[in-house]
Design an enzyme around this catalytic site. Structure first.
Site, short mmCIF file in Angstrom:
data_model
loop_
_atom_site.label_atom_id
_atom_site.label_comp_id
_atom_site.label_asym_id
_atom_site.label_seq_id
_atom_site.Cartn_x
_atom_site.Cartn_y
_atom_site.Cartn_z
N PRO A 2 45.39 104.18 -6.44
CA PRO A 2 46.22 105.26 -5.88
C PRO A 2 45.52 106.60 -6.07
CG PRO A 2 47.43 103.96 -7.51
CD PRO A 2 46.02 103.47 -7.55
N GLY A 49 44.97 110.81 -6.32
CA GLY A 49 45.63 112.06 -6.72
C GLY A 49 46.69 111.90 -7.78
N LEU A 59 44.34 108.60 -11.93
CA LEU A 59 43.68 107.33 -12.27
C LEU A 59 42.18 107.35 -11.90
CD1 LEU A 59 46.50 104.79 -11.32
CD2 LEU A 59 46.00 105.82 -13.55
N GLY A 60 41.66 108.52 -11.58
CA GLY A 60 40.22 108.66 -11.39
C GLY A 60 39.70 108.11 -10.07
N SER A 61 40.53 108.16 -9.00
CA SER A 61 40.08 107.57 -7.74
C SER A 61 38.87 108.31 -7.18
CB SER A 61 41.22 107.51 -6.71
OG SER A 61 41.55 108.80 -6.30
N SER A 62 38.88 109.62 -7.23
CA SER A 62 37.76 110.38 -6.66
C SER A 62 36.48 110.17 -7.49
CB SER A 62 38.13 111.86 -6.60
OG SER A 62 37.05 112.59 -6.14
N ALA A 111 35.75 107.49 -9.35
CA ALA A 111 35.26 106.13 -9.11
C ALA A 111 34.54 106.09 -7.76
CB ALA A 111 36.43 105.14 -9.12
N ASP A 154 35.55 110.90 -16.64
CA ASP A 154 36.06 109.88 -15.71
C ASP A 154 34.92 109.09 -15.06
OD1 ASP A 154 38.32 111.29 -16.37
OD2 ASP A 154 38.97 111.67 -14.32
C1 MEV Z 1 41.08 114.39 -15.38
O1 MEV Z 1 41.16 112.98 -15.19
C2 MEV Z 1 40.68 114.69 -16.78
C3 MEV Z 1 40.61 116.16 -17.17
O2 MEV Z 1 40.37 116.17 -18.58
C4 MEV Z 1 39.50 116.90 -16.44
C5 MEV Z 1 38.11 116.49 -16.87
O3 MEV Z 1 37.92 115.75 -17.83
O4 MEV Z 1 37.16 116.98 -16.20
C6 MEV Z 1 41.93 116.87 -16.92
#
Ligand code: MEV
Length: 315
Positions: free
Chosen positions: A99, A101, A104-107, A109, A149
């Site tokens: 999913p 935004g 969960l780190g979609s961008s 990944a 991420d």
């Molecule tokens: C975003 O998934 C994690 C944050 O700590 C930003 C980052 O690590 O660059 C909010």
């Protein structure tokens, strides 16, 4: 020529936001993936498509500005075209079950999978080199990104991560389950990180003290993990959530989700940037079903995630 790569989503177990300011964080790759297939084409164009849309970058027009969430991917592709003096262009197809935004780190990944897939057309890069490219892609949107991420998505498993010193894999054989519940409120990581930066500027002493506390918490967490003490780990999560509340990244819906999850799980917290997105709850076999049932009874979308140990796959 065709090359495919896939990379996993992630959750931040401890230390989101503080990791941007060089505090150690703990992350885990999870079993949801994005797959990217790249082919070389004759025309000097980069074409990127996914279920979320498409972009066409005509490389003969150096002034064309990419105003799209695909910008980091286009940047990575162009860098590799230049690096390997590729005369033509690229077609890149993204398919994802992560999913987007919602923390969960979609961008991230996707940056990893694009770097793995496109580089595979020209050479065999190490995972370290692919990670470097993925981070450069992310920096086109958000210069101060921590790289946490993309790192866990590249190497998989559970890692501790520090922006300055890099990552270490944690050998965790604790039998826990993570329940992920989605608020369905999408966010821009960049905007929320900027908001936290404002908080830091206006409350420098409070922020400094939270950074110190988060650092100590992460050391405590490593002990709880080594001792397989889920009760303490759950308490550690609740403590981390208090720090996230203080820096202003929570909201009423997230608090409601957390209070439901806290009734049956060992502990729950926001994961990722916050301001919406997802929460995670820590359980074992015994309390997993009840936590899922309670969240669903309250109409919250949730699923149980497994740890992904593979990280980036190229094939
Ligand atoms: C975003 O998934 C994690 C944050 O700590 C930003 C980052 O690590 O660059 C909010």
């Amino acid at each position: 020529m065709k090359s495919t790569a896939s990379a996993p989503a992630k959750v931040i177990l401890f230390g989101e936001h503080f990791v941007v300011y060089d505090i150690k964080s703990i992350l885990c790759a999870i079993d949801k993936r994005v797959k990217v297939t790249s082919t070389t084409t004759d025309e000097k164009k980069i074409f990127i498509k996914s279920s979320m849309g498409q972009i066409l970058w005509d490389l003969s027009n150096p002034k064309q500005e990419i105003k799209s969430s695909f910008k980091p991917f286009a940047h990575i592709a162009k860098k590799l075209i230049d690096e390997f003096n590729h005369e033509g262009g690229l077609e890149i197809t993204i398919s994802s079950d992560i999913p987007s935004g919602v923390g969960l780190g979609s961008s991230s990944a996707c940056c990893v999978a694009v770097a793995g897939s496109v580089s595979g057309l020209f050479t065999k890069y190490s995972k370290e080199k692919i990670l470097e490219l993925a981070i450069q892609g992310e920096q086109t949107v958000f210069e101060n990104v921590s790289g946490a991420d993309t790192t866990v998505s590249t190497f998989g498993g559970i890692i501790e991560y520090n922006k300055k010193t890099g990552y270490t894999k944690l050998d965790v054989d604790t039998d826990f389950h993570l329940i992920i519940a989605n608020s369905k409120q999408t966010h821009s990581t960049h905007k929320i990180v900027s908001k936290v930066n404002e908080f830091k500027k206006n409350n420098s002493e409070v922020f400094l003290s939270l950074c110190k506390k988060e650092s100590e918490l992460v050391e405590q967490v490593k002990k709880s993990l080594a001792e397989k003490d889920l009760q303490s780990l759950g308490e550690n999560m609740k403590t981390n959530q208090e720090y996230l509340e203080t820096i202003g990244i929570s909201n009423d819906k997230l608090r409601l989700m957390l209070s439901v999850a806290n009734k049956t799980s060992f502990g729950a917290k926001i994961t990722g940037a916050g301001g919406g997105g997802c929460i995670i709850a820590l359980t074992d076999e015994a309390n997993m079903e009840n936590t899922i049932k309670d969240l669903q009874k309250n109409n919250f979308d949730c699923f149980s995630a497994k740890i992904d140990t593979r990280g980036l796959d190229t094939f």
